[in-house]
Design a protein around this motif. Sequence first.
Motif, PDB file in Angstrom:
ATOM      1  N   UNK A  98       0.797  -1.221   0.000  1.00 45.14           N
ATOM      2  CA  UNK A  98       0.000   0.000   0.000  1.00 45.14           C
ATOM      3  C   UNK A  98       0.830   1.271   0.000  1.00 45.14           C
ATOM      4  N   UNK A  99       1.819   1.407   0.874  1.00 44.89           N
ATOM      5  CA  UNK A  99       2.635   2.633   0.873  1.00 44.89           C
ATOM      6  C   UNK A  99       3.600   2.728  -0.324  1.00 44.89           C
ATOM      7  N   UNK A 100       3.827   1.630  -1.011  1.00 45.48           N
ATOM      8  CA  UNK A 100       4.750   1.633  -2.144  1.00 45.48           C
ATOM      9  C   UNK A 100       4.137   2.363  -3.342  1.00 45.48           C
ATOM     10  N   UNK A 101       2.820   2.227  -3.515  1.00 48.01           N
ATOM     11  CA  UNK A 101       2.144   2.821  -4.667  1.00 48.01           C
ATOM     12  C   UNK A 101       2.322   4.341  -4.731  1.00 48.01           C
ATOM     13  N   UNK A 102       2.021   5.091  -3.659  1.00 50.90           N
ATOM     14  CA  UNK A 102       2.229   6.537  -3.751  1.00 50.90           C
ATOM     15  C   UNK A 102       3.705   6.935  -3.879  1.00 50.90           C
ATOM     16  N   UNK A 103       4.581   6.123  -3.334  1.00 48.16           N
ATOM     17  CA  UNK A 103       6.010   6.396  -3.478  1.00 48.16           C
ATOM     18  C   UNK A 103       6.409   6.316  -4.951  1.00 48.16           C
ATOM     19  N   UNK A 104       5.936   5.277  -5.621  1.00 50.59           N
ATOM     20  CA  UNK A 104       6.194   5.159  -7.056  1.00 50.59           C
ATOM     21  C   UNK A 104       5.596   6.306  -7.838  1.00 50.59           C
ATOM     22  N   UNK A 105       4.404   6.744  -7.434  1.00 50.09           N
ATOM     23  CA  UNK A 105       3.765   7.878  -8.091  1.00 50.09           C
ATOM     24  C   UNK A 105       4.559   9.159  -7.921  1.00 50.09           C
ATOM     25  N   UNK A 106       5.092   9.367  -6.732  1.00 48.72           N
ATOM     26  CA  UNK A 106       5.903  10.563  -6.477  1.00 48.72           C
ATOM     27  C   UNK A 106       7.180  10.528  -7.316  1.00 48.72           C
ATOM     28  N   UNK A 107       7.765   9.351  -7.441  1.00 52.34           N
ATOM     29  CA  UNK A 107       8.971   9.225  -8.263  1.00 52.34           C
ATOM     30  C   UNK A 107       8.646   9.494  -9.732  1.00 52.34           C
ATOM     31  N   UNK A 108       7.491   9.032 -10.211  1.00 54.99           N
ATOM     32  CA  UNK A 108       7.079   9.326 -11.580  1.00 54.99           C
ATOM     33  C   UNK A 108       6.853  10.823 -11.785  1.00 54.99           C
ATOM     34  N   UNK A 109       6.249  11.478 -10.804  1.00 55.69           N
ATOM     35  CA  UNK A 109       6.063  12.929 -10.892  1.00 55.69           C
ATOM     36  C   UNK A 109       7.417  13.623 -10.950  1.00 55.69           C
ATOM     37  N   UNK A 110       8.367  13.156 -10.147  1.00 62.10           N
ATOM     38  CA  UNK A 110       9.714  13.735 -10.171  1.00 62.10           C
ATOM     39  C   UNK A 110      10.353  13.550 -11.548  1.00 62.10           C
ATOM     40  N   UNK A 111      10.102  12.414 -12.185  1.00 59.21           N
ATOM     41  CA  UNK A 111      10.645  12.173 -13.521  1.00 59.21           C
ATOM     42  C   UNK A 111      10.075  13.166 -14.524  1.00 59.21           C
ATOM     43  N   UNK A 112       8.773  13.379 -14.482  1.00 64.68           N
ATOM     44  CA  UNK A 112       8.143  14.321 -15.407  1.00 64.68           C
ATOM     45  C   UNK A 112       8.609  15.754 -15.144  1.00 64.68           C
ATOM     46  N   UNK A 113       8.768  16.115 -13.885  1.00 58.12           N
ATOM     47  CA  UNK A 113       9.256  17.465 -13.558  1.00 58.12           C
ATOM     48  C   UNK A 113      10.689  17.644 -14.046  1.00 58.12           C
ATOM     49  N   UNK A 114      11.517  16.627 -13.854  1.00 63.54           N
ATOM     50  CA  UNK A 114      12.898  16.686 -14.331  1.00 63.54           C
ATOM     51  C   UNK A 114      12.939  16.845 -15.845  1.00 63.54           C
ATOM     52  N   UNK A 115      12.099  16.098 -16.546  1.00 64.81           N
ATOM     53  CA  UNK A 115      12.034  16.216 -18.003  1.00 64.81           C
ATOM     54  C   UNK A 115      11.560  17.607 -18.419  1.00 64.81           C
ATOM     55  N   UNK A 116      10.520  18.091 -17.785  1.00 64.44           N
ATOM     56  CA  UNK A 116       9.993  19.416 -18.112  1.00 64.44           C
ATOM     57  C   UNK A 116      11.033  20.508 -17.873  1.00 64.44           C
TER      58      UNK A 116
END
Length: 71
Positions: A41-59
């Motif tokens: 359960x806690x892993x899912x939002x962690x992965x989501x935050x990492x994906x958001x960080x990836x998109x922000x880094x790309x942007x």
Amino acid sequence: DRLKKITLMSFFFITGTILFSFSIYLLCIQDFIGQSFSFLGPITPTGGIILIAAWITLLLSLVKKKYNENI
């Protein structure tokens, strides 16, 4: 410097996708296979935050590149 950014973005995208997608997948099939994966359960939002960080880094890298081209 560019290689470092590409490596960081790749790491964020791959890690985020694995953590987010596979944790949701296992949580969805836990009733069918008879195993409890509630600890994920806690892993899912962690992965989501990492994906958001990836998109922000790309942007940010695209904005910086566009800014440097205009100078």
